[in-house]
Design a protein around this motif. Structure first.
Motif, PDB file in Angstrom:
ATOM      1  N   ASP A  48       1.064  -1.142   0.021  1.00 25.79           N
ATOM      2  CA  ASP A  48       0.002  -0.003   0.109  1.00 25.79           C
ATOM      3  C   ASP A  48       0.874   1.036  -0.031  1.00 25.79           C
ATOM      4  OD1 ASP A  48      -2.776  -1.281  -0.156  1.00 25.79           O
ATOM      5  OD2 ASP A  48      -2.271  -1.714   2.010  1.00 25.79           O
ATOM      6  N   ILE A  52      -0.400   5.426   0.131  1.00 27.79           N
ATOM      7  CA  ILE A  52       0.270   6.442   1.152  1.00 27.79           C
ATOM      8  C   ILE A  52       0.962   7.580   0.524  1.00 27.79           C
ATOM      9  CG2 ILE A  52       1.697   6.327   3.248  1.00 27.79           C
ATOM     10  CD1 ILE A  52       1.130   3.229   3.545  1.00 27.79           C
ATOM     11  N   ILE A  53       2.058   7.141  -0.381  1.00 30.39           N
ATOM     12  CA  ILE A  53       2.728   8.166  -0.918  1.00 30.39           C
ATOM     13  C   ILE A  53       1.867   9.201  -1.436  1.00 30.39           C
ATOM     14  CG2 ILE A  53       4.630   8.421  -2.520  1.00 30.39           C
ATOM     15  CD1 ILE A  53       5.603   7.434  -0.094  1.00 30.39           C
ATOM     16  N   LEU A  85       0.452  11.706   0.632  1.00 32.40           N
ATOM     17  CA  LEU A  85       1.578  12.497   1.217  1.00 32.40           C
ATOM     18  C   LEU A  85       2.141  13.692   0.176  1.00 32.40           C
ATOM     19  CD1 LEU A  85       3.566   9.831   3.301  1.00 32.40           C
ATOM     20  CD2 LEU A  85       1.997  11.545   4.275  1.00 32.40           C
ATOM     21  N   ALA A  86       2.223  13.082  -0.975  1.00 32.65           N
ATOM     22  CA  ALA A  86       2.748  13.869  -2.110  1.00 32.65           C
ATOM     23  C   ALA A  86       1.758  14.956  -2.398  1.00 32.65           C
ATOM     24  CB  ALA A  86       3.050  12.696  -3.275  1.00 32.65           C
ATOM     25  N   ALA A 104      -3.216  14.201   4.534  1.00 34.72           N
ATOM     26  CA  ALA A 104      -2.926  13.129   5.739  1.00 34.72           C
ATOM     27  C   ALA A 104      -3.048  11.730   4.834  1.00 34.72           C
ATOM     28  CB  ALA A 104      -3.901  13.127   6.555  1.00 34.72           C
ATOM     29  N   VAL A 105      -2.591  10.624   5.527  1.00 38.22           N
ATOM     30  CA  VAL A 105      -2.789   9.104   4.887  1.00 38.22           C
ATOM     31  C   VAL A 105      -4.201   8.905   5.232  1.00 38.22           C
ATOM     32  CG1 VAL A 105      -2.110   6.945   4.706  1.00 38.22           C
ATOM     33  CG2 VAL A 105      -0.325   8.690   5.344  1.00 38.22           C
ATOM     34  N   SER A 106      -5.021   8.392   4.246  1.00 37.53           N
ATOM     35  CA  SER A 106      -6.562   8.101   4.400  1.00 37.53           C
ATOM     36  C   SER A 106      -6.849   7.333   3.133  1.00 37.53           C
ATOM     37  CB  SER A 106      -7.265   9.283   4.644  1.00 37.53           C
ATOM     38  OG  SER A 106      -8.550   8.742   4.652  1.00 37.53           O
ATOM     39  N   PRO A 107      -7.682   6.253   3.310  1.00 36.72           N
ATOM     40  CA  PRO A 107      -8.285   5.684   2.222  1.00 36.72           C
ATOM     41  C   PRO A 107      -9.104   6.673   1.265  1.00 36.72           C
ATOM     42  CG  PRO A 107      -8.629   4.301   4.143  1.00 36.72           C
ATOM     43  CD  PRO A 107      -8.008   5.546   4.578  1.00 36.72           C
ATOM     44  N   ALA A 108      -9.580   7.673   1.992  1.00 28.49           N
ATOM     45  CA  ALA A 108     -10.437   8.867   1.384  1.00 28.49           C
ATOM     46  C   ALA A 108      -9.613   9.726   0.605  1.00 28.49           C
ATOM     47  CB  ALA A 108     -11.189   9.453   2.176  1.00 28.49           C
ATOM     48  N   ARG A 109      -8.286   9.441   0.567  1.00 30.42           N
ATOM     49  CA  ARG A 109      -7.399  10.593  -0.046  1.00 30.42           C
ATOM     50  C   ARG A 109      -6.575   9.972  -1.121  1.00 30.42           C
ATOM     51  NH1 ARG A 109      -8.307  15.264   2.679  1.00 30.42           N
ATOM     52  NH2 ARG A 109      -9.234  15.204   4.945  1.00 30.42           N
ATOM     53  N   ARG A 110      -6.690   8.697  -1.252  1.00 34.11           N
ATOM     54  CA  ARG A 110      -5.819   8.161  -2.255  1.00 34.11           C
ATOM     55  C   ARG A 110      -6.409   8.388  -3.691  1.00 34.11           C
ATOM     56  NH1 ARG A 110      -7.944   2.192  -0.676  1.00 34.11           N
ATOM     57  NH2 ARG A 110      -9.718   2.770  -1.193  1.00 34.11           N
ATOM     58  N   ASP A 136     -15.779  10.215  -1.257  1.00 37.78           N
ATOM     59  CA  ASP A 136     -16.064   9.819   0.021  1.00 37.78           C
ATOM     60  C   ASP A 136     -17.548  10.457   0.143  1.00 37.78           C
ATOM     61  OD1 ASP A 136     -16.593   9.758   2.840  1.00 37.78           O
ATOM     62  OD2 ASP A 136     -14.620   9.857   3.306  1.00 37.78           O
ATOM     63  N   GLU A 187     -19.566  10.586   2.613  1.00 33.82           N
ATOM     64  CA  GLU A 187     -19.805  11.058   3.729  1.00 33.82           C
ATOM     65  C   GLU A 187     -19.168  12.495   4.166  1.00 33.82           C
ATOM     66  OE1 GLU A 187     -19.348   9.086   8.274  1.00 33.82           O
ATOM     67  OE2 GLU A 187     -20.200   7.805   6.353  1.00 33.82           O
ATOM     68  N   ARG A 188     -17.738  12.507   3.552  1.00 36.19           N
ATOM     69  CA  ARG A 188     -16.976  13.822   3.884  1.00 36.19           C
ATOM     70  C   ARG A 188     -17.093  14.731   2.792  1.00 36.19           C
ATOM     71  NH1 ARG A 188     -11.570  12.773   6.642  1.00 36.19           N
ATOM     72  NH2 ARG A 188     -11.503  10.860   5.247  1.00 36.19           N
TER      73      ARG A 188
END
Lengths: 680, 153
Positions: B23, B27-28, B31-32, B36-42, B113, B115-116
């Motif tokens: 994974d 993650i990267i 971050l890049a 934050a690290v999150s399934p919602a932000r990949r 996401d 919800e958010r």
């Protein structure tokens, strides 16, 4: 740190999940951190605070605590590992123990907003727990009853979506088999403590987790620096490789058509891939083929004629020659520096003992692995203890009066299937007995006859002599030998096994999983001739023990830590995750606190004394190592004296002194452990 | 949809480099992008197979006709174009999810996401010196940037 507020590294709360009352309460993580770091450090504190003597592993009062560390899910390499603790049914006697586990549940749990959980009580119906972000619910697990591990994982994914991560048990856990595992993705397990059986005792089949929240590290540039430096050199391709043989050093077997090897990582965010994936292997269930992970012990399922060899570089390092353990299984060790004046000594392989437990058989080995994976049984004890015992006891004629319902034949795939199924389901008289784990089974059968009887088939390749060994490879605390000079991985020489045995003596379970012993070769040269009288050797033991606490707390992986030439690694990881400045010395102090809490628990709840732990370990070292060496009573006790003195324990009782507790900021623990007049 | 896709991230065949399932790419990615690290932000997705351990990395194909861009009610502001790359301006995005619904792929390559009300999609790290971070930081080098436009599979 304010209560329940998100902060760097931690996500703010721990779930207390009571299966009896079907209630969930929140505990602010800040109650325990940063003082206790995370992971095992927090588990130890919770257990000390909340438990009391007289509780058995399968009692509802036993709690299973799972904690992540501040690095988990941040992207700091190896931080994906987490730790379970509780009273272990597999320790003999039952004691408080721990079990590390990789996979992605820890990260998912933090995405769901939880740093960990405490599971207590017992469900009145078969249950699984579903954690969906902040919501934790109790679900009917009857449809999952009896399912194999991967079928359980698949069923949970069908119920809650492919993104869900889970901890599950198989039939062995449901049947309270004391070697039962908790399993997660990529065949990662919490195995040695038998916590799968505690899940079973709690009527708990699984914990499924789905989270979509954020986890933040404090120092992103540092995080990238760590990713670059840890495990260096890294970043190279990982092709599937067709291997033409399997096994090593006396256990090699040609494989017709070859077999396909891949490498996978064990945990979320890791930068390595040290777990060996064996593709298209024979399944124990039906005609299908399976892919399965093989770690260090698995290789012996396929053939065990000769013990694992030992090369000193595995334990002793120089600045010019040291590399991470994870590089060995991924076969990415750096080229050794042959100009190192110690090169020859470090890289001269010592072949293991000839043991002749079973001949190489690729398909039978695969079936054994698959059954352990699917029933949820610790492979270690199956390979190293159950089947070696069957082999040795048969050879010595000890099984003539035991009717298992099938002729004992460890060379037969049919018997392997029969026996593992028997213990997983605890079928018949011997299923019930061996389902208790080997330490207890041997005692039920009669230890003198079935455990202590000697096997005459061991031949040292160091001396060429026959060196007898007990038919049960039991060392201390209900565990089997592991890098201890005899038995499995027994080739390490005396200075090495003295150190690993001391580490085991202070433990409640096999310590050589998160505390693989490492020391500098320059130190080894000073203590090698009289290891039991060396304060320097004890310094190495304390280093390994403290680093183990740190690894399980920060969290990071035993296969990347410690790096003896990068001592501040774990402190840098912690600081990058949390933003809290941390020195190596401060982290070491936290490790000492964690160890003292562990020892205080053992003294309070399990009657641990010097006499008890010396009696547990000493007999195991009376059998000759590969060079014919043993340890004498006086020299061992001299070593224990040095260790206790350095740790700040009373030499008679083995209890840490009040001053020792106070020195690391635990006066409350001393006060509770030694009320008023009871001085150690 | 167009039968052409543009430069995009591709996963190597296993005989070339086998995804280790770590994974790190997800993650990267977050971050890049300073998140934050999150399934919602990949912005790419590792689909794990827990049994076979063959893991598949799903990535945006950067379709020639960019239906995600066309579906955005604030296209030109919330969803923008930089050459062939359609990217989301987080400050302008209202989180309606239209872009994710318009993605012709399964799973959608826009991470939404509900919800958010967060939508994220790959922008090939268009402002990042050195190109896509997932390619640079994959520990087993199983991701690469396919430079030429290709037929949609």
């Amino acid at each position: 740190m304010s209560e329940t507020t998100n902060s760097y590294g931690y996500v703010g709360k721990i779930a207390r999940i009571n299966l009896t009352t079907r209630t969930v309460t929140e505990i602010p993580t800040s109650r325990y951190v940063p003082e206790n770091i995370g992971g095992r450090g927090v588990c130890n504190r919770i257990f000390w605070d909340e438990m009391r003597p007289g509780i058995a592993a399968f009692d509802p009062e036993n709690m299973i605590i799972y904690m992540t560390g501040p690095t988990t899910a941040t992207g700091i390499p190896t931080g994906g590992r987490g730790v379970f603790t509780g009273i272990s049914p597999n320790s003999y006697p039952e004691q408080y123990a721990w079990s590390g586990i990789g996979g992605s549940v820890g990260a998912e749990l933090k995405f769901a907003g939880w740093d960990g959980f405490i599971v207590e009580g017992r469900a009145d119906a078969f249950t699984y727990i579903y954690i969906n972000n902040g919501e934790i619910t109790f679900r009917d697990a009857e449809p999952l009853r009896g399912l194999l591990v991967h079928d359980t994982q698949r069923a949970i994914a069908e119920l809650h979506g492919g993104e869900v991560q889970s901890f599950v048990i198989g039939p062995a856990g449901e049947n309270l088999m004391r070697n039962a595992t908790i399993t997660t993705s990529n065949d990662n397990v919490a195995a040695k403590s038998g916590f799968g059986a505690v899940f079973g005792a709690k009527n708990l089949k699984a914990i499924a987790v789905r989270g979509t929240g954020d986890v933040s590290a404090a120092d992103i540039p540092k995080l990238f620096e760590l990713r670059r430096r840890m495990g260096s050199p890294s970043m190279r391709k990982n092709p599937l490789v067709r291997e033409l043989t399997h096994g090593m050093d006396g256990n090699e077997i040609p494989v017709e058509g070859g077999w396909l090897r891949g490498q996978v990582s064990c945990s979320h965010g890791c930068n390595q891939h040290c777990n060996r994936l064996m593709l298209d292997m024979k399944s124990a269930f039906g005609d299908g083929r399976v892919n399965q992970v093989e770690k260090c012990v698995g290789i012996f399922a396929y053939g065990f004629q000769e013990d694992c060899s030992w090369t000193p570089i595995q334990n002793y390092e120089t600045e010019r020659n040291h590399f991470l353990a994870c590089k060995m299984l991924s076969r990415e060790e750096p080229e050794p520096d042959t100009d190192d004046p110690h090169f020859d000594a470090l890289f001269t392989k010592v072949r293991g003992d000839i043991l002749n437990f079973w001949k190489p058989d690729f398909d039978k080995g695969s079936v054994m692995m698959d059954m352990c994976n699917e029933y949820g049984i610790d492979k270690w004890d199956v390979i190293v203890w159950f089947f070696t015992w069957l082999s040795m006891a048969k050879s010595e004629g000890l099984l003539d009066n035991l009717d298992f319902g099938m002729e004992v034949d460890v060379e037969s795939e049919e018997f392997v299937r029969y026996f593992i199924e028997m213990i997983a389901y605890r079928r018949g008289e011997y299923g019930r007995i061996f389902g208790e784990g080997m330490a207890r089974a041997i005692r039920i059968l009669g230890k003198e006859q079935y455990g202590d009887a000697l096997y005459h088939g061991r031949v040292s390749q160091v001396t060429g002599e026959r060196l007898d060994l007990p038919v049960s490879l039991e060392t201390a605390w209900g565990h089997s030998y592991h890098w201890q000079g005899r038995g499995f991985e027994g080739t390490i020489n005396k200075p090495g096994w003295v150190a690993t045995s001391l580490e085991l003596m202070n433990s409640t379970r096999d310590a050589q999983t998160v505390a693989h012993h490492h020391d500098k070769y320059e130190n080894y040269l000073q203590f090698k001739d009289d290891p039991c009288r060396s304060p320097l050797l004890v310094d190495g033991v304390i280093l390994s023990e403290n680093k183990a606490e740190i690894k399980d707390s920060v969290t990071c992986c035993d296969w990347q830590s410690p790096d003896l030439y990068w001592d501040s690694l774990e402190a840098e990881m912690f600081a990058a995750a949390t933003g809290i400045p941390m020195t190596t010395e401060e982290l070491n102090r936290a490790a000492e606190r964690s160890r003292l809490l562990f020892r205080a628990i053992l003294i309070r709840d399990f009657g641990r004394t010097r006499d008890m732990e010396v009696a547990a370990i000493f007999p195991t070292m009376r059998y000759p190592d590969a060079s014919g060496e043993t340890v004498e009573w006086d020299e061992w006790n001299d070593l224990v004296d040095i260790y206790y003195t350095k740790r700040g324990y009373d030499l008679t009782t083995g209890f840490p002194t009040r001053e020792t507790f106070e020195r690391v900021g635990l006066p409350d623990v001393a006060e509770r452990l030694y009320p008023a007049e009871v001085e150690p | 949809m167009s039968d052409k896709s543009n430069p995009h991230i591709v996963q190597s065949p296993p005989e070339e480099s086998f995804c280790a399932g770590c994974d790190s790419c997800e993650i990267i990615c977050a971050l890049a992008h300073g998140e934050a690290v999150s399934p919602a932000r990949r912005r790419l997705f590792v689909r794990r197979d827990i049994r076979t351990m063959y893991h598949t990395v799903f990535t945006c194909r950067h379709c020639d006709d960019h239906p995600c861009y066309n579906a955005c009610p604030k296209k030109g502001a919330a969803m923008r174009l930089d050459g062939c790359i359609a990217y989301i301006d987080d400050a302008e995005c209202v989180g309606c999810g239209a872009c994710a619904r318009a993605c012709p792929y399964d799973p959608p390559r826009v991470n939404y996401d509900r919800e958010r009300k967060l939508a994220r999609k790959c922008d090939l790290c268009r402002t990042r010196e050195g190109g896509p971070a997932c390619v640079e930081w994959c520990p087993v080098r199983c991701l690469s940037l396919l430079e030429i436009a290709s037929e949609v599979e």
